[in-house]
Design a protein around this motif. Sequence first.
Motif, short mmCIF file in Angstrom:
data_model
loop_
_atom_site.label_atom_id
_atom_site.label_comp_id
_atom_site.label_asym_id
_atom_site.label_seq_id
_atom_site.Cartn_x
_atom_site.Cartn_y
_atom_site.Cartn_z
N ASN A 47 5.05 -6.04 16.99
CA ASN A 47 3.86 -6.65 16.66
C ASN A 47 3.88 -7.87 15.55
O ASN A 47 3.27 -8.90 15.71
N ASN A 48 4.81 -7.42 14.55
CA ASN A 48 4.67 -8.15 13.56
C ASN A 48 5.35 -9.66 13.77
O ASN A 48 5.01 -10.61 13.17
N ASP A 71 -4.89 4.77 12.01
CA ASP A 71 -3.76 5.58 12.50
C ASP A 71 -3.45 6.84 11.89
O ASP A 71 -3.44 6.86 10.61
N GLN A 103 4.61 0.45 2.11
CA GLN A 103 4.59 -0.73 2.87
C GLN A 103 4.47 -1.72 2.19
O GLN A 103 3.41 -1.90 1.46
N SER A 162 6.22 -1.95 15.18
CA SER A 162 5.76 -2.95 14.05
C SER A 162 6.62 -4.08 14.03
O SER A 162 6.06 -5.31 14.00
N ARG A 181 -5.81 -1.74 12.02
CA ARG A 181 -4.95 -0.85 13.05
C ARG A 181 -4.54 0.68 12.22
O ARG A 181 -4.25 1.55 12.34
N LEU A 182 -3.92 -0.26 10.74
CA LEU A 182 -3.33 0.92 9.89
C LEU A 182 -4.46 2.06 9.50
O LEU A 182 -3.97 3.28 9.53
N PHE A 207 4.34 6.79 2.53
CA PHE A 207 4.98 5.58 2.73
C PHE A 207 4.48 4.66 1.90
O PHE A 207 3.53 4.68 1.09
N VAL A 229 -3.77 -6.13 10.94
CA VAL A 229 -2.83 -5.14 11.02
C VAL A 229 -3.39 -3.86 10.14
O VAL A 229 -3.28 -2.74 10.33
N ARG A 251 -1.24 9.04 11.94
CA ARG A 251 0.03 9.42 11.55
C ARG A 251 0.03 9.30 9.69
O ARG A 251 1.08 9.84 9.28
N TYR A 307 0.87 -1.20 0.11
CA TYR A 307 -0.01 -0.01 0.02
C TYR A 307 0.98 1.05 0.10
O TYR A 307 2.10 1.38 0.34
C1 LIG Z 1 3.44 3.91 8.08
C2 LIG Z 1 2.91 3.06 9.09
C3 LIG Z 1 3.33 1.58 8.90
C4 LIG Z 1 2.89 0.81 10.07
N1 LIG Z 1 3.15 -0.57 10.10
C5 LIG Z 1 2.90 -1.29 11.10
C6 LIG Z 1 3.09 -2.57 11.05
O1 LIG Z 1 3.80 -3.15 10.16
N2 LIG Z 1 2.59 -3.45 12.16
C7 LIG Z 1 2.00 -3.09 13.23
O2 LIG Z 1 1.71 -3.69 13.91
N3 LIG Z 1 1.90 -1.70 13.21
C8 LIG Z 1 2.17 -0.72 12.42
N4 LIG Z 1 1.92 0.54 12.21
C9 LIG Z 1 1.26 1.01 13.53
C10 LIG Z 1 0.01 0.80 13.64
O3 LIG Z 1 -0.84 1.79 12.86
C11 LIG Z 1 -0.64 1.11 15.17
O4 LIG Z 1 -0.19 2.18 15.75
C12 LIG Z 1 0.07 -0.08 15.86
O5 LIG Z 1 0.05 -1.34 15.26
C13 LIG Z 1 -0.56 -0.39 17.51
O6 LIG Z 1 -1.97 -0.20 17.48
P1 LIG Z 1 -3.06 -0.17 18.58
O7 LIG Z 1 -2.37 1.29 19.31
O8 LIG Z 1 -4.03 -0.34 18.19
O9 LIG Z 1 -2.62 -1.43 19.51
C14 LIG Z 1 2.17 1.38 11.29
C15 LIG Z 1 2.00 2.71 11.23
C16 LIG Z 1 2.17 3.59 10.30
C17 LIG Z 1 1.92 5.02 10.34
#
Ligand SMILES: Cc1cc2nc3c(=O)[nH]c(=O)nc-3n(C[C@H](O)[C@H](O)[C@H](O)COP(=O)(O)O)c2cc1C
Length: 136
Positions: free
Chosen positions: A33-34, A71, A52, A30, A67-68, A50, A64, A73, A8
């Motif tokens: 979690n991963n 987010d 990814q 990441s 969650r993304l 980004f 994931v 950010r 993405y």
């Molecule tokens: C560009 C980008 C890439 C991310 N990649 C991952 C990832 O590969 N794995 C992951 O668990 N969280 C990733 N995150 C963070 C998640 O969006 C999220 O904040 C994190 O998984 C914790 O989620 P939670 O607060 O709901 O537990 C990424 C965030 C951004 C902005």
Amino acid sequence: MALFRIVYVSEATGSVGSGLMPLIDIIGVSEQNNRRDHLTGVLMRHDGRFLQVLEGARADLNRVMARLSRDRRHENLRIVSDQSVPERLFPNWAMARLETTPEAEAFMASDLMQHDAAAHADRVLAGLVEGMADAV
Ligand SMILES: Cc1cc2nc3c(=O)[nH]c(=O)nc-3n(C[C@H](O)[C@H](O)[C@H](O)COP(=O)(O)O)c2cc1C
């Protein structure tokens, strides 16, 4: 176990688009979690965007991606490719930050809605993996 790969592109919000700290934060969480979720992949940032790659089982990828998409950010997350694959491209990395290549930068700046974006992404990834092999 069926394996899938998602690619993405998204747009970083505010200061997340530059500077090292936001990236270090993202990679740190990441990786942790991963590893837990048996996900692998790479993250690149260029010019406020980004790119990814995430590889793993469907249920883990769906979680994931959910969650993304929440987010703040980043925004305007567009899935370029989501396909079943025979093997991982990045088996050793729960999440690694990669330097972009000129091809990856051109791809990130391109019109991702074009019909062959997924094939274009595959070519960019093949180039990245080849470059990594050369560097070893
Ligand atoms: C560009 C980008 C890439 C991310 N990649 C991952 C990832 O590969 N794995 C992951 O668990 N969280 C990733 N995150 C963070 C998640 O969006 C999220 O904040 C994190 O998984 C914790 O989620 P939670 O607060 O709901 O537990 C990424 C965030 C951004 C902005």
